[in-house]
Write a protein that holds these residues in place. Structure first.
Motif, mmCIF file in Angstrom:
data_model
loop_
_atom_site.group_PDB
_atom_site.id
_atom_site.type_symbol
_atom_site.label_atom_id
_atom_site.label_comp_id
_atom_site.label_asym_id
_atom_site.label_seq_id
_atom_site.Cartn_x
_atom_site.Cartn_y
_atom_site.Cartn_z
ATOM 1 N N GLU A 83 55.383 -1.309 24.574
ATOM 2 C CA GLU A 83 56.037 -1.029 25.861
ATOM 3 C C GLU A 83 57.382 -1.742 25.956
ATOM 4 O OE1 GLU A 83 55.220 1.224 27.911
ATOM 5 O OE2 GLU A 83 53.142 1.631 27.431
ATOM 6 N N ALA A 84 57.454 -2.967 25.479
ATOM 7 C CA ALA A 84 58.737 -3.687 25.481
ATOM 8 C C ALA A 84 59.741 -2.972 24.580
ATOM 9 C CB ALA A 84 58.543 -5.133 25.032
ATOM 10 N N GLY A 85 59.277 -2.456 23.458
ATOM 11 C CA GLY A 85 60.162 -1.723 22.550
ATOM 12 C C GLY A 85 60.683 -0.435 23.147
ATOM 13 N N GLN A 86 59.942 0.121 24.097
ATOM 14 C CA GLN A 86 60.391 1.340 24.775
ATOM 15 C C GLN A 86 61.184 1.025 26.041
ATOM 16 O OE1 GLN A 86 56.719 3.499 25.358
ATOM 17 N NE2 GLN A 86 56.712 4.270 23.262
ATOM 18 N N GLY A 87 61.292 -0.272 26.361
ATOM 19 C CA GLY A 87 62.042 -0.671 27.544
ATOM 20 C C GLY A 87 61.249 -0.582 28.833
ATOM 21 N N HIS A 88 59.942 -0.444 28.736
ATOM 22 C CA HIS A 88 59.075 -0.382 29.918
ATOM 23 C C HIS A 88 58.549 -1.786 30.212
ATOM 24 C CE1 HIS A 88 58.322 3.899 28.286
ATOM 25 N NE2 HIS A 88 59.377 3.893 29.077
ATOM 26 N N TRP A 89 59.367 -2.594 30.865
ATOM 27 C CA TRP A 89 59.057 -4.008 31.060
ATOM 28 C C TRP A 89 57.865 -4.214 31.987
ATOM 29 C CZ3 TRP A 89 61.269 -6.104 27.245
ATOM 30 C CH2 TRP A 89 62.496 -5.621 26.786
ATOM 31 N N ALA B 12 63.178 -7.960 19.167
ATOM 32 C CA ALA B 12 63.504 -6.731 19.897
ATOM 33 C C ALA B 12 63.646 -5.556 18.934
ATOM 34 C CB ALA B 12 64.782 -6.918 20.707
ATOM 35 N N VAL C 142 61.330 -2.198 18.943
ATOM 36 C CA VAL C 142 61.889 -0.832 19.024
ATOM 37 C C VAL C 142 61.386 0.000 17.844
ATOM 38 C CG1 VAL C 142 64.038 0.497 18.874
ATOM 39 C CG2 VAL C 142 63.894 -1.477 20.405
#
Length: 141
Positions: free
Chosen positions: A75-81, A35, A39
């Protein structure tokens, strides 16, 4: 029926259930490290977007089965699951499987015959490629 001794319980705890808390801690640490890396990569991507990274897609315009994997990470690092899942669901499933493998699923995967594992991987790659062709509009006339 005899009651297990403290030593027998300690040995059983170390072999079986005892490795469980260690595996859970390692899984949590591995997830936290992944994670943090996602990020950091998302921050770098915001500052400098390198564009298409896939050599096959860059040269031919046709995506490979793992295209979208970098996008999943960003996208996961930006929280856009939802966007991460939409970029390549097979990559998300593989990442989740690898993350939780030490907690039990990895043993079941290892127990499968090699030909069955290879078949499942081939099916997953084919599904990922169809997904990428559709996602990028290449399958449409």
């Amino acid at each position: 029926m005899s009651t297990p001794t403290l030593t027998a319980l300690a040995v059983r705890w170390r072999r079986g259930a005892g490795s469980r808390p260690g595996a859970v801690l390692r899984t949590l640490l591995r997830g936290a490290a992944g994670a943090a890396a996602a990020v950091a990569a998302a921050g770098l991507h915001r500052a400098h977007d390198p564009g298409v990274l896939c050599p096959l897609r860059l040269i031919t315009g046709v995506p490979c089965p793992v295209c979208g994997s970098t996008t999943v990470f960003i996208e996961a690092g930006q929280g856009h699951w939802a966007a991460a899942l939409g970029a390549n669901p097979v990559t998300v499933a593989a990442a989740v499987g690898l993350l939780f493998a030490p907690l039990g699923p990895g043993h079941r995967w290892s127990a499968l015959p090699a030909d069955r594992r290879n078949t499942l991987i081939a099916i997953a790659l084919a599904a990922a490629w169809v997904w990428q062709l559709e996602r990028l509009g290449i399958s449409r006339p």
